[in-house]
Design a protein around this motif. Structure first.
Motif, short mmCIF file in Angstrom:
data_model
loop_
_atom_site.label_atom_id
_atom_site.label_comp_id
_atom_site.label_asym_id
_atom_site.label_seq_id
_atom_site.Cartn_x
_atom_site.Cartn_y
_atom_site.Cartn_z
N LYS A 13 0.85 -1.20 0.00
CA LYS A 13 0.00 0.00 0.00
C LYS A 13 0.88 1.25 0.00
CE LYS A 13 -4.48 -0.87 0.59
NZ LYS A 13 -5.44 -0.54 -0.40
N ASP A 14 0.48 2.23 -0.76
CA ASP A 14 1.16 3.52 -0.78
C ASP A 14 0.75 4.31 0.46
OD1 ASP A 14 2.70 5.64 -1.93
OD2 ASP A 14 0.81 6.59 -2.51
N ILE A 15 1.68 5.09 1.01
CA ILE A 15 1.38 5.86 2.22
C ILE A 15 0.21 6.82 2.00
CG2 ILE A 15 3.10 7.64 1.72
CD1 ILE A 15 2.14 6.34 5.21
N ASN A 16 0.08 7.35 0.79
CA ASN A 16 -1.04 8.26 0.51
C ASN A 16 -2.37 7.53 0.54
OD1 ASN A 16 0.50 10.63 0.20
ND2 ASN A 16 1.13 9.92 -1.82
N GLU A 17 -2.40 6.26 0.10
CA GLU A 17 -3.62 5.46 0.18
C GLU A 17 -3.99 5.21 1.64
OE1 GLU A 17 -3.77 1.90 -2.25
OE2 GLU A 17 -2.19 2.77 -3.52
N ILE A 18 -2.98 4.95 2.47
CA ILE A 18 -3.23 4.70 3.89
C ILE A 18 -3.77 5.96 4.55
CG2 ILE A 18 -2.15 4.09 6.09
CD1 ILE A 18 -0.14 2.42 4.41
N LEU A 19 -3.17 7.11 4.23
CA LEU A 19 -3.61 8.37 4.84
C LEU A 19 -5.00 8.78 4.36
CD1 LEU A 19 -0.29 10.39 4.72
CD2 LEU A 19 -1.37 9.33 6.71
N ASP A 20 -5.40 8.31 3.17
CA ASP A 20 -6.73 8.62 2.66
C ASP A 20 -7.83 7.72 3.24
OD1 ASP A 20 -5.87 10.71 1.12
OD2 ASP A 20 -5.63 9.50 -0.70
N MET A 21 -7.43 6.66 3.95
CA MET A 21 -8.42 5.76 4.54
C MET A 21 -9.18 6.49 5.65
SD MET A 21 -6.44 2.18 5.06
CE MET A 21 -5.86 1.22 3.70
N PRO A 22 -10.48 6.21 5.79
CA PRO A 22 -11.23 6.81 6.90
C PRO A 22 -10.66 6.35 8.25
CG PRO A 22 -12.71 5.78 5.32
CD PRO A 22 -11.32 5.39 4.93
N HIS A 24 -12.07 5.80 11.04
CA HIS A 24 -12.88 4.76 11.67
C HIS A 24 -12.46 3.37 11.16
CE1 HIS A 24 -16.26 2.88 13.63
NE2 HIS A 24 -16.61 2.32 12.49
N TYR A 25 -12.18 3.26 9.87
CA TYR A 25 -11.77 1.99 9.28
C TYR A 25 -10.41 1.55 9.83
CZ TYR A 25 -10.28 -1.39 5.78
OH TYR A 25 -9.83 -2.52 5.15
N VAL A 26 -9.48 2.47 9.96
CA VAL A 26 -8.15 2.15 10.49
C VAL A 26 -8.25 1.73 11.95
CG1 VAL A 26 -5.85 3.07 10.94
CG2 VAL A 26 -7.03 3.68 8.84
N ILE A 27 -9.12 2.37 12.71
CA ILE A 27 -9.31 2.00 14.12
C ILE A 27 -9.90 0.60 14.22
CG2 ILE A 27 -10.63 2.53 16.21
CD1 ILE A 27 -10.17 5.49 15.55
N GLU A 28 -10.83 0.26 13.34
CA GLU A 28 -11.39 -1.10 13.33
C GLU A 28 -10.31 -2.13 13.03
OE1 GLU A 28 -14.70 -1.50 10.71
OE2 GLU A 28 -16.01 -0.28 11.95
N LEU A 29 -9.43 -1.85 12.08
CA LEU A 29 -8.31 -2.75 11.79
C LEU A 29 -7.44 -2.94 13.02
CD1 LEU A 29 -7.06 -1.57 8.27
CD2 LEU A 29 -8.30 -3.69 8.82
N PHE A 30 -7.16 -1.83 13.70
CA PHE A 30 -6.33 -1.86 14.90
C PHE A 30 -6.97 -2.70 15.99
CE2 PHE A 30 -4.93 0.12 18.93
CZ PHE A 30 -3.57 -0.11 18.82
N GLU A 31 -8.29 -2.54 16.19
CA GLU A 31 -9.00 -3.30 17.22
C GLU A 31 -9.04 -4.79 16.89
OE1 GLU A 31 -12.75 -1.30 17.47
OE2 GLU A 31 -11.98 0.20 18.87
N LYS A 32 -9.24 -5.13 15.63
CA LYS A 32 -9.26 -6.54 15.23
C LYS A 32 -7.90 -7.19 15.43
CE LYS A 32 -12.99 -6.30 11.88
NZ LYS A 32 -13.35 -6.43 10.45
N LYS A 33 -6.85 -6.45 15.12
CA LYS A 33 -5.50 -6.98 15.24
C LYS A 33 -5.14 -7.22 16.70
CE LYS A 33 -0.72 -6.04 14.19
NZ LYS A 33 0.26 -5.07 13.72
#
Length: 52
Positions: A13-22, A24-33
């Motif tokens: 993944k490109d850093i710009n794609e990661i920064l463009d993610m909502p 809330h979605y990133v927090i959900e990934l973090f909680e699942k992990k």
């Protein structure tokens, strides 16, 4: 959350794609992990000898 960003970048993944993610979605990934493993017994869950 740095671990998730680094993991996504290592998987192409490109850093710009990661920064463009909502956020809330990133927090959900973090909680699942970081979700703790569910044990059937409290003795197993809290005992260092029994493998918990």
């Amino acid at each position: 959350m740095d671990d998730i960003a680094l993991n996504l970048m290592e998987n192409g993944k490109d850093i710009n794609e990661i920064l463009d993610m909502p956020l809330h979605y990133v927090i959900e990934l973090f909680e699942k992990k970081n979700k703790p493993k569910q044990e059937q017994s409290l003795i197993v869950a809290f005992s260092p000898i029994a493998g918990g």
